[in-house]
Design a protein around this motif. Structure first.
Motif, PDB file in Angstrom:
ATOM      1  N   LEU A  53      51.337  31.923  25.882  1.00 16.79           N
ATOM      2  CA  LEU A  53      50.485  30.786  26.198  1.00 16.79           C
ATOM      3  C   LEU A  53      51.247  29.476  26.035  1.00 16.79           C
ATOM      4  N   HIS A  54      52.066  29.397  24.978  1.00 12.43           N
ATOM      5  CA  HIS A  54      52.906  28.205  24.794  1.00 12.43           C
ATOM      6  C   HIS A  54      53.864  28.028  25.950  1.00 12.43           C
ATOM      7  N   ALA A  55      54.460  29.135  26.418  1.00 10.61           N
ATOM      8  CA  ALA A  55      55.423  29.048  27.516  1.00 10.61           C
ATOM      9  C   ALA A  55      54.739  28.565  28.792  1.00 10.61           C
ATOM     10  N   ALA A  56      53.557  29.098  29.079  1.00  6.23           N
ATOM     11  CA  ALA A  56      52.835  28.674  30.276  1.00  6.23           C
ATOM     12  C   ALA A  56      52.402  27.216  30.169  1.00  6.23           C
ATOM     13  N   ALA A  57      51.960  26.820  28.976  1.00  3.66           N
ATOM     14  CA  ALA A  57      51.561  25.429  28.779  1.00  3.66           C
ATOM     15  C   ALA A  57      52.763  24.501  28.912  1.00  3.66           C
ATOM     16  N   GLY A  58      53.916  24.968  28.430  1.00  2.00           N
ATOM     17  CA  GLY A  58      55.126  24.161  28.549  1.00  2.00           C
ATOM     18  C   GLY A  58      55.522  23.901  29.993  1.00  2.00           C
ATOM     19  N   LYS A  59      55.143  24.816  30.889  1.00  2.00           N
ATOM     20  CA  LYS A  59      55.407  24.650  32.317  1.00  2.00           C
ATOM     21  C   LYS A  59      54.326  23.803  33.006  1.00  2.00           C
ATOM     22  N   GLY A  60      53.288  23.457  32.245  1.00  2.30           N
ATOM     23  CA  GLY A  60      52.199  22.704  32.821  1.00  2.30           C
ATOM     24  C   GLY A  60      51.198  23.552  33.565  1.00  2.30           C
ATOM     25  N   TRP A  61      51.244  24.865  33.380  1.00  2.00           N
ATOM     26  CA  TRP A  61      50.372  25.776  34.118  1.00  2.00           C
ATOM     27  C   TRP A  61      49.020  25.969  33.439  1.00  2.00           C
ATOM     28  N   LEU A  62      48.975  25.767  32.123  1.00  2.00           N
ATOM     29  CA  LEU A  62      47.748  25.967  31.371  1.00  2.00           C
ATOM     30  C   LEU A  62      47.544  24.830  30.388  1.00  2.00           C
ATOM     31  N   ASP A  63      46.290  24.590  30.031  1.00  2.00           N
ATOM     32  CA  ASP A  63      45.943  23.658  28.966  1.00  2.00           C
ATOM     33  C   ASP A  63      45.971  24.458  27.663  1.00  2.00           C
ATOM     34  N   LEU A  64      46.958  24.205  26.817  1.00  2.00           N
ATOM     35  CA  LEU A  64      47.171  25.039  25.639  1.00  2.00           C
ATOM     36  C   LEU A  64      45.966  25.049  24.714  1.00  2.00           C
ATOM     37  N   GLU A  65      45.396  23.899  24.437  1.00  2.00           N
ATOM     38  CA  GLU A  65      44.257  23.831  23.522  1.00  2.00           C
ATOM     39  C   GLU A  65      43.084  24.642  24.055  1.00  2.00           C
ATOM     40  N   ALA A  66      42.841  24.546  25.357  1.00  2.00           N
ATOM     41  CA  ALA A  66      41.699  25.240  25.955  1.00  2.00           C
ATOM     42  C   ALA A  66      41.913  26.750  25.976  1.00  2.00           C
ATOM     43  N   ARG A 125      34.161  37.608  20.467  1.00  2.00           N
ATOM     44  CA  ARG A 125      33.102  38.196  21.280  1.00  2.00           C
ATOM     45  C   ARG A 125      33.248  39.711  21.388  1.00  2.00           C
ATOM     46  N   ALA A 126      34.479  40.195  21.383  1.00  2.00           N
ATOM     47  CA  ALA A 126      34.722  41.639  21.466  1.00  2.00           C
ATOM     48  C   ALA A 126      34.269  42.366  20.205  1.00  2.00           C
ATOM     49  N   GLY A 127      34.129  41.625  19.091  1.00  2.00           N
ATOM     50  CA  GLY A 127      33.618  42.253  17.877  1.00  2.00           C
ATOM     51  C   GLY A 127      34.396  41.982  16.614  1.00  2.00           C
ATOM     52  N   ALA A 128      35.438  41.163  16.690  1.00  2.00           N
ATOM     53  CA  ALA A 128      36.222  40.876  15.495  1.00  2.00           C
ATOM     54  C   ALA A 128      35.477  39.907  14.585  1.00  2.00           C
ATOM     55  N   ASP A 129      35.450  40.222  13.308  1.00  2.74           N
ATOM     56  CA  ASP A 129      34.907  39.301  12.312  1.00  2.74           C
ATOM     57  C   ASP A 129      35.955  38.309  11.840  1.00  2.74           C
ATOM     58  N   LEU A 130      37.200  38.761  11.815  1.00  2.00           N
ATOM     59  CA  LEU A 130      38.328  37.973  11.335  1.00  2.00           C
ATOM     60  C   LEU A 130      39.423  37.992  12.389  1.00  2.00           C
ATOM     61  N   ILE A 131      40.126  36.879  12.540  1.00  2.00           N
ATOM     62  CA  ILE A 131      41.216  36.824  13.509  1.00  2.00           C
ATOM     63  C   ILE A 131      42.450  36.257  12.818  1.00  2.00           C
ATOM     64  N   LEU A 132      43.491  37.060  12.773  1.00  2.00           N
ATOM     65  CA  LEU A 132      44.789  36.607  12.279  1.00  2.00           C
ATOM     66  C   LEU A 132      45.539  36.044  13.466  1.00  2.00           C
ATOM     67  N   THR A 133      45.838  34.752  13.444  1.00  2.00           N
ATOM     68  CA  THR A 133      46.391  34.106  14.625  1.00  2.00           C
ATOM     69  C   THR A 133      47.311  32.950  14.263  1.00  2.00           C
ATOM     70  N   TYR A 134      48.353  32.780  15.076  1.00  2.00           N
ATOM     71  CA  TYR A 134      49.270  31.648  14.922  1.00  2.00           C
ATOM     72  C   TYR A 134      48.647  30.364  15.454  1.00  2.00           C
ATOM     73  N   PHE A 135      47.516  30.465  16.117  1.00  2.23           N
ATOM     74  CA  PHE A 135      46.762  29.302  16.571  1.00  2.23           C
ATOM     75  C   PHE A 135      45.764  28.827  15.518  1.00  2.23           C
ATOM     76  N   ALA A 136      45.737  29.438  14.353  1.00  2.00           N
ATOM     77  CA  ALA A 136      44.678  29.165  13.382  1.00  2.00           C
ATOM     78  C   ALA A 136      44.536  27.675  13.089  1.00  2.00           C
ATOM     79  N   GLU A 137      45.625  27.021  12.770  1.00  2.00           N
ATOM     80  CA  GLU A 137      45.537  25.616  12.357  1.00  2.00           C
ATOM     81  C   GLU A 137      45.122  24.704  13.509  1.00  2.00           C
TER      82      GLU A 137
END
Length: 349
Positions: free
Chosen positions: A301-314, A325-337
């Motif tokens: 996602l960072h790579a695509a956003a860096g090319k201007g193809w995607l809005d990274l925050e969105a 929505r799929a059912g996770a109660d907890l998400i371990l993610t590098y986007f957390a912050e």
């Protein structure tokens, strides 16, 4: 044409939030942090923009930064000062994770989950003790210019499951003694949850929960993490102990086994390519379900956003919402912050 049924009626701004079915909160998120015993200062991770390896002396400050965004929990990964064939620094009392745990506990009130695996600690990069056949192959590789073509496909090039359980036992106890709030074994060894639960209970750590990486696929999406944690295998691959991406029913069997052995939460890894598995596990158990939005998902996602193809925050927020929505109660993610900061700002607005 019958136009009396109009779902669009519930999509106007006023009513849309009232009928929204899934909500994402900073408290749903876990932030991975990397502590590096070889570093004197923060070291950027090139393949994971915005993330760094942090020295032990700076780990409490790093965790405080996470907490300021509204994220309450961190997952701690360690890079040791030295490696050996058995990964002995994983359970050393003065190991990198153990030292970091004590600092975090003394200086913050963060909830700290420890990853328990050996790939960062072994000189061969696999997640446990090698079988005798694999050891011979690895030694041959080290003493030559390279391994013979096809040798990496040898079915004996794998980890000794039962011998590794002893190391898991030692490491779990060491992490609990150093102050881990939760332990997350990720090596996909059969019996790892039962081994840890028995050990913790016997030694008086009955209140320390286990979040098992119950369903961990042998995925191509882990590349940036292996760069971040210096945990790539030096030969072969991990297909003999991580799951085949083609398998779905096996995931349910793995999740049920870990639940029966005493897991308190179940992890699915990776997340986005395996949302069907997240849903399957959610429908199979009443335990909390976690999903790991892994490094490759973050990097692409960072790579695509860096090319201007995607809005990274969105796209980051939408990706995490899909996992929830799929059912996770907890998400371990590098986007957390970053996502937590966005959610907090939207709430204030």
């Amino acid at each position: 044409m019958d136009i009396t049924k109009r779902p669009r009626r519930l999509r106007s701004d006023g009513v849309r939030p009232l009928v929204s079915e899934t909500a994402l909160s900073p408290s749903d998120l876990i932030a991975p942090v990397f502590v590096d015993a070889t570093a004197d200062e923060r070291v950027p991770i090139e393949s994971m923009p915005g993330h760094e390896r942090v020295p032990v002396e700076g780990i409490a400050e790093r965790v405080r930064e996470v907490r300021e965004t509204g994220v309450e929990a961190v997952m701690l990964f360690g890079i040791p000062e030295e490696k050996d064939e058995r990964g002995t620094r994983a359970w050393a009392d003065n190991g990198v994770v153990q030292r970091a745990l004590r600092r975090i506990s003394e200086e913050t009130d963060a909830y700290v989950i420890t990853d328990l695996c050996f790939c960062e600690y072994t000189s061969h990069g696999h997640c446990g003790i090698l079988t005798s056949e694999a050891r011979e192959g690895w030694e041959e590789l080290r003493s030559s210019d390279g391994i013979e073509e096809g040798a990496e496909e040898d079915p004996h090039m794998t980890v000794d499951n039962d011998a590794t359980l002893e190391l898991i036992e030692r490491t779990a106890l060491s992490q609990a003694e150093a102050g881990a709030d939760m332990i997350a074994p990720s090596g996909m060894m059969d019996g790892m949850v039962a081994t840890i639960r028995d050990t913790l209970d016997r030694e008086g750590f009955t209140e320390v929960p286990i979040m098992s990486y119950a369903v961990k696929y042998e995925s191509a999406f882990y590349g940036p993490f292996r760069d971040a944690a210096d945990g790539a295998p030096s030969f072969g691959d991990r297909r003999h102990y991580q799951m085949d991406p083609a398998n779905r029913r096996e995931a349910i069997r793995e999740a049920r086994l870990d639940a029966e052995q005493g897991a308190d939460a179940l992890m699915v890894k990776p997340a986005l390519p395996y949302l069907d598995i997240v849903r399957d596990v959610r429908e199979t158990t009443d335990l909390p379900v976690a999903a790991y939005n892994v490094s490759g998902e973050y990097a692409m996602l960072h790579a695509a956003a860096g090319k201007g193809w995607l809005d990274l925050e969105a796209v980051a927020a939408e990706s995490l919402l899909s996992i929830k929505r799929a059912g996770a109660d907890l998400i371990l993610t590098y986007f957390a912050e970053s996502v937590a900061e966005t959610l907090s700002a939207d709430h204030r607005t």
